[in-house]
Design an enzyme around this catalytic site. Structure first.
Site, PDB file in Angstrom:
ATOM      1  N   SER A 106      -8.507  14.782 -16.316  1.00 22.32           N
ATOM      2  CA  SER A 106      -9.570  15.780 -16.182  1.00 22.32           C
ATOM      3  C   SER A 106     -10.893  15.102 -15.838  1.00 22.32           C
ATOM      4  O   SER A 106     -11.287  14.132 -16.506  1.00 22.32           O
ATOM      5  CB  SER A 106      -9.699  16.534 -17.511  1.00 22.32           C
ATOM      6  N   GLY A 107     -11.589  15.626 -14.840  1.00 18.34           N
ATOM      7  CA  GLY A 107     -12.821  14.998 -14.357  1.00 18.34           C
ATOM      8  C   GLY A 107     -13.916  14.873 -15.399  1.00 18.34           C
ATOM      9  O   GLY A 107     -14.588  13.844 -15.491  1.00 18.34           O
ATOM     10  N   CYS A 135     -12.400  21.955 -29.491  1.00 13.35           N
ATOM     11  CA  CYS A 135     -11.754  23.246 -29.278  1.00 13.35           C
ATOM     12  C   CYS A 135     -11.459  23.943 -30.601  1.00 13.35           C
ATOM     13  O   CYS A 135     -11.198  25.137 -30.630  1.00 13.35           O
ATOM     14  CB  CYS A 135     -10.456  23.064 -28.507  1.00 13.35           C
TER      15      CYS A 135
HETATM   16  N1  PLP Z   1      -5.841  17.469 -23.053  1.00 10.78           N
HETATM   17  C1  PLP Z   1      -6.615  16.727 -23.859  1.00 10.78           C
HETATM   18  C2  PLP Z   1      -6.018  15.590 -24.629  1.00 10.78           C
HETATM   19  C3  PLP Z   1      -7.972  17.037 -23.990  1.00 10.78           C
HETATM   20  O1  PLP Z   1      -8.745  16.302 -24.815  1.00 10.78           O
HETATM   21  C4  PLP Z   1      -8.512  18.129 -23.254  1.00 10.78           C
HETATM   22  C5  PLP Z   1      -9.923  18.523 -23.419  1.00 10.78           C
HETATM   23  O2  PLP Z   1     -10.498  18.373 -24.482  1.00 10.78           O
HETATM   24  C6  PLP Z   1      -7.651  18.850 -22.403  1.00 10.78           C
HETATM   25  C7  PLP Z   1      -6.326  18.485 -22.336  1.00 10.78           C
HETATM   26  C8  PLP Z   1      -8.153  19.997 -21.599  1.00 10.78           C
HETATM   27  O3  PLP Z   1      -8.824  19.547 -20.446  1.00 10.78           O
HETATM   28  P1  PLP Z   1      -9.781  20.518 -19.619  1.00 10.78           P
HETATM   29  O4  PLP Z   1     -10.959  20.780 -20.477  1.00 10.78           O
HETATM   30  O5  PLP Z   1     -10.119  19.759 -18.376  1.00 10.78           O
HETATM   31  O6  PLP Z   1      -8.983  21.746 -19.305  1.00 10.78           O
END
Ligand code: PLP
Length: 390
Positions: free
Chosen positions: A198-199, A324
């Site tokens: 993820s950018g 989150c």
């Molecule tokens: N996977 C992990 C381990 C993450 O830490 C995150 C974001 O906190 C994501 C996936 C989700 O990424 P994005 O916010 O780019 O959708």
């Protein structure tokens, strides 16, 4: 007031070089790469260059990179593709400590008729490889096991898992959203089939990411429609985002050493100083095998949210558990899966540093944290009770 930003596992500052690289693609070169005219069509070259930079950071080939809207979309696309490629297999495996992007997805597949195994972790956040192996069967379609945990930074045995799954012909997806740009990754050596990044976790923009798809891995698109991304993901390309991600990956390759040495030393200094100055504080997770930028510290008998509020008064930004889950007062599923006692899980703070973190900032946090915990403990009935029982 200046912000001391130690929440880089939640998101990162967009590097100034990335902003600079992106800007012309909003105002000057705003065409659509699918257009017949050269004003749009020429952008295809820029997208190709960016894709090559992303691939280079991973030791991958450019054609193995699918551009997406971020980590979540990459995760969902990967699992969808793996299951569509093996429609007769009905068992899927992951761990108890994945990010909600995988955790909730697997729970949903569980409700839709799949048998799901959530491999447990020990008190340091590590899986038991034998237990993992025992969970696999002929019916297993895909395993999703993260590269690095977002809350504790604990690293998973990706190489061993990849070798095991290759031998058994099971698709391996790894959510490497927290690993890419923090530790070296070389997919010529590590045999994963699918990898998400993820950018916005590596000083690139939000809303852009990538899914690595190893050559030869069967794939079915999640997003159908136009023919973008060679028919693997429909939708007009986010050209400025793609350019930004390409630049971010190029920059990351140049600062991985700084993270491994200077940032690691700053993280260790912060951690050791807080453990020394604050009684009843401990690190969550395997200290020997972690991302170099992350420490999750449990301050027993205080509320993580209260700590964050008081840190905020000093301009210090960090996180309690994962960003989150910080809307709720429940301890995170990661700390619960590790069996961290409630009184410790509740008072856990994640500090995540970056290439931009300075020694002065860390000194400031080392100075401010102990009085914050002391003040909150003076108000905590649990702390008083615990002190009396000693
Ligand atoms: N996977 C992990 C381990 C993450 O830490 C995150 C974001 O906190 C994501 C996936 C989700 O990424 P994005 O916010 O780019 O959708």
């Amino acid at each position: 007031m200046k912000t001391v930003y130690l929440d880089n596992n939640a998101t990162t500052r967009v590097a100034p070089e990335v902003v600079e690289a992106m800007l012309p693609y909003f105002s000057e070169f705003y065409g659509n790469p699918s257009s017949m005219h050269s004003f749009g069509g020429n952008l295809g070259i820029k997208v190709r260059e960016a894709r090559a930079r992303i691939a280079a950071l991973l030791g991958a080939q450019p054609e193995e990179i699918l551009l997406t809207s971020g980590g979540t979309e990459s995760d969902v696309t990967a699992i969808h593709a793996a299951l569509a490629a093996h429609p007769h297999k009905r068992h899927i495996v992951t761990t108890r400590v994945e990010h909600p992007a995988i955790k909730n997805l697997f729970e949903q597949y569980g409700k839709n008729g799949y048998r799901v195994t959530f491999v447990p972790v020990d008190c340091e956040g590590r899986i038991d490889l034998d237990e993992f192996r025992a969970s696999l069967s002929e019916d297993t379609a895909v395993v999703s096991m993260m590269w690095a945990n977002n809350e504790t930074g604990v690293l998973f045995p990706v190489d061993e898992v990849a070798a095991e799954l290759k031998a058994r012909g099971i698709v391996y997806h790894t959510d490497a959203v927290q690993a890419v740009g923090k530790i070296p990754i070389d997919l010529t050596r590590t045999d994963v089939d699918l990898l998400s990044l993820s950018g916005h976790k590596l000083h690139g923009p939000k809303g852009i990411g990538a899914l690595y798809i190893r050559k030869g891995t069967k794939f079915k698109p999640l997003m159908v429609g136009g023919h973008q991304e060679q028919g693997r993901r429909a939708g007009t390309e986010n050209v400025p985002g793609i350019i930004g991600l390409g630049k971010a990956c190029e920059l990351a390759a140049g600062y991985l050493d700084d993270i491994d040495t200077r940032v690691r030393a700053l993280r260790d200094r912060l951690e050791n100083a807080l453990l020394e100055a604050v009684p009843q504080a401990m690190v969550n997770g395997d200290r020997a095998n972690r991302l170099p930028n992350t420490t999750s510290i449990a301050f027993e008998y205080v509320e993580g949210e209260a700590i964050l509020l008081m840190m905020n008064e000093h301009g210090i930004a960090a996180s309690s558990g994962s960003a989150c889950t910080s809307g709720s007062l429940e301890p995170s599923h990661v700390l619960r899966a590790m069996g961290i006692p409630f009184t410790a899980a509740h008072g856990s703070i994640r500090f995540s540093l970056s290439h931009y973190t300075t020694a002065e900032e860390i000194d400031f946090v080392i100075e401010k944290m102990p009085p914050i915990i002391e003040r909150l403990r003076q108000m905590s009935p649990f702390w008083k009770q615990a002190a009396q029982s000693v």
